[in-house]
Design an enzyme around this catalytic site. Structure first.
Site, PDB file in Angstrom:
ATOM      1  N   CYS A  94       0.838  -1.206   0.000  1.00 50.30           N
ATOM      2  CA  CYS A  94       0.000   0.000   0.000  1.00 50.30           C
ATOM      3  C   CYS A  94       0.875   1.260   0.000  1.00 50.30           C
ATOM      4  CB  CYS A  94      -0.998  -0.022   1.145  1.00 50.30           C
ATOM      5  SG  CYS A  94      -2.355   1.161   0.896  1.00 50.30           S
ATOM      6  N   HIS A 172      -3.768  -5.147   0.659  1.00 46.73           N
ATOM      7  CA  HIS A 172      -3.255  -5.459   1.994  1.00 46.73           C
ATOM      8  C   HIS A 172      -3.367  -6.952   2.316  1.00 46.73           C
ATOM      9  CE1 HIS A 172      -2.663  -1.409   3.756  1.00 46.73           C
ATOM     10  NE2 HIS A 172      -3.656  -1.034   2.967  1.00 46.73           N
ATOM     11  N   GLU A 174      -2.026  -8.322   4.708  1.00 47.54           N
ATOM     12  CA  GLU A 174      -2.014  -8.432   6.182  1.00 47.54           C
ATOM     13  C   GLU A 174      -3.392  -8.164   6.795  1.00 47.54           C
ATOM     14  OE1 GLU A 174      -1.193  -3.994   5.631  1.00 47.54           O
ATOM     15  OE2 GLU A 174      -1.136  -5.867   4.483  1.00 47.54           O
TER      16      GLU A 174
END
Length: 227
Positions: A94, A172, A174
């Site tokens: 990002c 993302h 994560e």
């Protein structure tokens, strides 16, 4: 293998109480795959002594724009170039994706068509992959030596692979659905249009390929390849 985590954003207490900081989220995934980690909070001017402080590097997301005037951004760009010159692998996510591109001659802008929030699917060379996204800024011009290897109609440069040992993604891996829902509830209202937030909420629980991206990250760190 030791991976240095360059933290470029901070979570508010309402989220960090459950998930820790961005560096903790990245460290959990990396350590589960057998890496050692050390984090530096660069947005608080905590910088490593140089590229040699780790065997590989990863840059987190952030609420800040790569083009904003913050005192920590120029030294971070310099560190990106130093890591590139050292030959050590570097991954960005990002904001990390964006600051790498900007540091190496690309262009990042607040995208004219607005936000990408929640589940989005991107076409990679080995097929489509779905991840949670949360961004308005985009890499609108990739640097020389960078190849776009993932895109969708909203985001042309969703993943960039550079000459040498740099790989970055806009979305993302994560972010699980629980964290994405927390962002919808706490950080979206008043900033992201309500229709986008509700559309993202409706997609919670849909299939997600984030572990496949972490597998790519692991392979890239260890072998310098994605496949």
């Amino acid at each position: 293998m030791k991976i240095g985590i360059l933290q470029t954003g901070l979570l508010p207490d309402s989220l960090s109480a459950r998930w820790g900081q961005y560096s903790d989220m990245f460290a959990a995934h990396l350590q589960a795959r057998g890496f050692d980690t050390e984090a530096w909070s660069v947005l608080e001017n905590d910088f490593p002594p140089g590229p040699e402080a780790a065997d590989g590097w990863i840059i987190t997301g952030s609420k800040h724009g790569a083009y904003e005037d913050h005192p920590w951004i120029p030294p971070l760009e310099e560190l990106v170039r130093d890591i590139r010159d050292s030959g050590r692998p570097l991954i960005g996510v990002c904001f990390g994706h964006q600051i790498i591109a900007q540091a190496l001659g690309g262009r990042v802008e607040k995208y004219r068509d607005g936000w990408a929030v929640g589940s989005h699917t991107y076409q990679f060379p080995d097929g489509p992959k779905t991840m949670n996204a949360w961004h308005q800024d985009q890499v609108v011009e990739a640097p020389d030596g960078a190849k776009s290897i993932a895109s969708n109609p909203f985001c042309e440069n969703a993943a960039l692979l550079y000459d040498g040992r740099i790989f970055s993604v806009q979305a993302h891996p994560e972010f699980d659905d629980a964290f994405t829902e927390a962002l919808i509830d706490t950080r979206g209202p008043g900033i992201v249009p309500d229709a986008l937030l509700e559309g993202a909420r409706a997609k919670l629980g849909s299939p997600n390929d984030r572990e496949a991206i972490w597998t790519q990250f692991e392979r890239f760190f260890r072998e310098g390849t994605l496949t």
